[in-house]
Design an enzyme around this catalytic site. Structure first.
Site, PDB file in Angstrom:
ATOM      1  N   GLY A   5       0.774  -1.289  -0.109  1.00 58.83           N
ATOM      2  CA  GLY A   5       0.104  -0.152   0.198  1.00 58.83           C
ATOM      3  C   GLY A   5       0.976   1.239  -0.071  1.00 58.83           C
ATOM      4  O   GLY A   5       0.485   2.365   0.416  1.00 58.83           O
TER       5      GLY A   5
ATOM      6  N   ARG B 228       1.656   3.713  -1.965  1.00 61.51           N
ATOM      7  CA  ARG B 228       1.164   4.913  -2.279  1.00 61.51           C
ATOM      8  C   ARG B 228      -0.106   5.449  -1.502  1.00 61.51           C
ATOM      9  O   ARG B 228      -0.698   6.520  -1.664  1.00 61.51           O
ATOM     10  CB  ARG B 228       0.823   4.833  -3.683  1.00 61.51           C
TER      11      ARG B 228
ATOM     12  N   ALA C 245      -0.333   7.435   4.956  1.00 59.28           N
ATOM     13  CA  ALA C 245       0.936   7.225   5.691  1.00 59.28           C
ATOM     14  C   ALA C 245       1.847   6.575   5.022  1.00 59.28           C
ATOM     15  O   ALA C 245       3.389   6.847   5.588  1.00 59.28           O
ATOM     16  CB  ALA C 245       0.257   6.439   6.927  1.00 59.28           C
TER      17      ALA C 245
ATOM     18  N   TYR D  10     -14.448  -2.907   8.736  1.00 57.19           N
ATOM     19  CA  TYR D  10     -13.217  -2.573   8.612  1.00 57.19           C
ATOM     20  C   TYR D  10     -12.519  -2.813  10.003  1.00 57.19           C
ATOM     21  O   TYR D  10     -11.429  -3.697   9.899  1.00 57.19           O
ATOM     22  CB  TYR D  10     -13.189  -0.903   8.376  1.00 57.19           C
TER      23      TYR D  10
ATOM     24  N   LYS E 104      -9.643  -5.930  10.648  1.00 49.92           N
ATOM     25  CA  LYS E 104      -8.382  -5.378  10.992  1.00 49.92           C
ATOM     26  C   LYS E 104      -7.919  -6.711  12.113  1.00 49.92           C
ATOM     27  O   LYS E 104      -6.845  -6.632  12.369  1.00 49.92           O
ATOM     28  CB  LYS E 104      -8.573  -4.061  11.356  1.00 49.92           C
TER      29      LYS E 104
END
Length: 568
Positions: A13, A15, A18, A158, A162
């Site tokens: 990830g 791009r 964070a 989500y 996670k």
């Protein structure tokens, strides 16, 4: 020096918000060559990145871009070849409550990451988790630490996925020499954020930032994005130390913040004021908003396959905006040596400066810029429905009205039975399509637009989206029924009862009444709101403010009278 160049790490990830800061920090350290893994087929640098450390590293070969979908194990394995450390930061949009998407990326994708690390003997895996893994969506958290257990029920898909992924990463610690840990950064902000600040300014420009959800006193822990990147590097360095500190740090989760708790709405106000907008002042009880956003969320689930935009306010977001969420970073400080390198005040300053283009004085007012999209258009999905109801395409609107008038005449005023009316409409449609197809391309110089056969087909992609939406709706309904069967969730029970009463009320109305009243109301009300948006918003705001003040006065008088009675 050559040995340093050969030390490769991977940022999944890479791009993302964070992750970009982490990539820059890794490159600046001079200790790593960085492989950036993301979904795009190629990397597209922003103008400000061309002459940055990243731009130079890509040109020199100290950074490489790899296109990889975490759901494709072969692509993940290829991306990890030769890496010593992996920073697993990839995740789908948290604002979209889509369980299938979140599970496929967060859980299945993380399994592929772990398998690839084990296969290529990667030494260290640092996973970017979330404090949401210990938040049940109901009870606030004040100074919470890593001893908090995972809740039985989650606020959104989500956070749930996670938590599942985090558990997988912790369980994988020690497998084939792999050391792992999880970083839980709280409410990340900073330059490059494409969610929090842009959404906040969008709400301000739409006149929605005047409101505070809840009493406005809920405390939050925010984390400047460079501190998040710094925490990941601290974790990797400790795991690489090969001593007791590495063994103690491995297989653990760590909460990361700026260590400066602040009132949530005060923080948002500072950003708004810094960019020239008014701070929110009108308080709305969360209990008042919840039934509204539940109806909006249900509508979105039904209409998402047809282009309805993702709603900004959802039940999970209302709970987040009105709850305490502060965390203790003592464990990260002790075991990882983490302390913030940028203060909250400095982080806010840098963030506001980076969004100077969103300042209020840079915003072209609607009276000057005719290309600004109205709220009515946004509410209607900014597509054909909006163009029709708002008379943006006069031809399309008149055609739709003609069809609806014809339907009304045949179904409701002719006295035909349902079967007779449908067969007559199909006969007329067949006759029209046949004549339309044999007409020439031009008549008296006027061009006839032919209807392509593709207009009557559903693409495979759209059918797939509709099927997924139906499956998600079914699963959600089953989840609600399970909760009702347990008999513990009283708020859910009342929401279901209220929703069914509303449906019952609508079903009692005749189709004739709905058609005769609803359609003219839709065409007139949305058009009027589109033309008098500011005046209507101002009037609604005044009425709402008056209602809230009246409620507060009545409550105050009732409390005073009750206290007086108790004294007597």
């Amino acid at each position: 020096m050559v040995e340093e160049e050969e030390r490769w790490c991977v940022v999944t990830g890479g791009r993302g918000f964070a992750a970009r800061h982490l990539v820059e920090m890794l490159i600046r350290s001079g200790k790593w060559s960085v492989r950036i893994a993301d979904l795009g087929p190629t990397i597209k640098l922003d103008p400000n990145e061309e002459d940055s450390d990243l731009g130079h590293a890509l040109r020199s070969g100290r950074a490489l871009y790899v296109s990889a979908d975490l759901r494709n194990k072969a692509q993940v394995v290829q991306a990890f070849k030769g890496a010593q450390a992996v920073f697993h930061m990839a995740a789908p949009d948290s604002s979209i409550n889509n369980y299938q998407l979140h599970h496929s990326v967060n859980v299945e994708g993380t399994k592929n990451v772990i398998d690839a690390c084990i296969e290529y003997k990667v030494k260290r895996l640092i996973y970017t988790s979330s404090p949401g893994v210990v938040f049940d969506g109901i009870h606030g958290i004040y100074n919470g630490d890593e001893s908090m257990p995972y809740p039985n029920k989650y606020n959104d898909s989500y956070s749930q996925t996670k938590a599942e992924a985090e558990a997988l990463v912790i369980k994988a610690n020690g497998t084939n020499g792999l050391l792992t840990c999880c970083i839980r950064p709280s409410s990340i902000f900073g330059p490059g954020d494409k969610l929090m600040v842009p959404s906040l300014i969008s709400a301000a420009r739409a006149g929605k930032s005047k409101f505070i959800i809840g009493d406005g006193n809920n405390l939050y822990d925010f984390t400047y994005v460079e501190n998040v990147a710094h925490a990941h590097i601290c974790a990797e360095q400790v795991l690489a130390s090969d001593g007791d500190s590495a063994k103690k740090a491995a297989g653990q989760a760590y909460l990361i913040t700026n260590m400066e708790p602040k009132k949530f709405w005060e923080f948002m106000s500072l950003i708004l004021e810094g960019l020239g907008y008014e701070r929110p002042r009108i308080k709305i009880p969360a209990s008042f908003m919840m039934p509204i956003v539940h109806i909006v969320e249900l509508t979105y689930r039904l209409l998402a396959p047809y282009g309805m935009p993702v709603p900004q306010l959802t039940p999970s977001r209302i709970r987040l905006l009105s709850s305490n969420r502060t965390f203790n970073c003592s464990k990260a400080k002790e075991r990882l040596g983490y302390t913030p390198i940028v203060s909250l005040k400095e982080g806010l300053k840098r963030t506001i400066e980076s969004y100077s283009y969103l300042r209020a004085d840079q915003h072209t007012k609607r009276s000057v810029g005719a290309d600004r999209q109205s709220k009515a258009s946004i509410y209607l999905g900014s597509g054909k429905v909006a163009d029709t109801l708002l008379w943006k395409d006069t031809k399309q609107t008149l055609t739709t009205l003609s069809v609806l008038i014809s339907v009304y005449h045949h179904f409701f005023t002719s006295g035909y039975t349902m079967i007779t009316a449908i067969s007559k409409l199909l006969l007329m449609a067949t006759l029209f399509l046949f004549i339309h197809s044999i007409l020439p391309a031009q008549i008296f110089g006027y061009k006839l637009e032919k209807i392509p056969a593709s207009s009557f087909k559903f693409s495979e992609e759209k059918m797939h989206r509709v099927a997924l939406s139906m499956g998600f709706t079914y699963n959600s309904t089953v989840g609600v029924l399970k909760s009702l069967c347990q008999g513990k969730d009283w708020p859910l029970f009342f929401k279901v009862v209220i929703s069914l009463l509303i449906v019952n009320l609508l079903m009692r109305m005749s189709l004739h009444s709905i058609f005769l009243i609803g359609l003219p109301f839709a065409f007139i009300s949305f058009y009027a709101y589109d033309k008098r948006e500011e005046q209507i918003d101002g009037l609604v705001l005044e009425v709402f403010s008056f209602a809230l003040k009246l409620k507060a006065e009545i409550a105050g008088k009732f409390l005073t009278s009750k206290q007086s009675s108790a004294m007597h």
